[in-house]
Design a protein around this motif. Structure first.
Motif: not given
Length: 164
Positions: A115-123
């Motif tokens: 969930s934490r990883l999926e919430a990251l933006t491309t940048s």
């Protein structure tokens, strides 16, 4: 690190993390009438039990999940030597009380981490933080988590197969 995990891209990292609860469940299974608890703490040929590998996975991935969080800050916090050790898959952790406890902890940790990883933006994936040895990107830290989970999983699976 110079291994197969160094080329993983964010979608593959997330998919690998999401697959871990199922893969650990498969690894910590023995066919009835055998009971996995009879083998969970038995040392394999290399002197390490599945319980030890599960405990190390939980401890090291927890460190790396925290490092992903702090590296994604606008002003990333420096990463300590414990993060570098975790990325290299060196270290240990408390053994879970049972295989059921291990699987519950691994499932909860991997779901939260995914969930934490999926919430990251491309940048966010390109952000970096200082380390004792230079810098590490958030992607490097997440790759380290895949390294830990996959390598420890493979060893735990081999251990269970050899002692059961």
């Amino acid at each position: 690190m110079g291994d197969r995990y160094d080329s993983l891209q964010p979608p593959n990292i997330i998919a690998a993390i999401k697959s871990m609860p199922r893969r650990w469940t498969d690894a910590l299974y023995v066919a009835p009438p055998k009971n996995i608890e009879d083998f969970f703490t038995v040392d394999g040929p290399d002197g390490v039990s599945a319980a030890e590998d599960a405990g190390a996975t939980i401890a090291l991935v927890t460190i790396l999940q925290d490092a992903v969080r702090t590296t994604s800050y606008n002003e990333p916090e420096a990463l300590g030597s414990e993060v570098m050790s975790a990325m290299a898959n060196t270290g240990s952790g408390s053994w879970p009380a049972s295989s059921v406890d291990a699987l519950e902890q691994i499932e909860a940790l991997m779901e939260a981490f995914a969930s934490r990883l999926e919430a990251l933006t491309t940048s966010d994936w390109g952000k970096s933080a200082r380390t004792p040895d230079g810098t590490a990107t958030l992607t490097d830290v997440a790759r380290g988590a895949v390294r830990v989970t996959a390598d420890r999983l493979a060893r735990a699976e081999r251990t269970i197969r050899s002692v059961s």
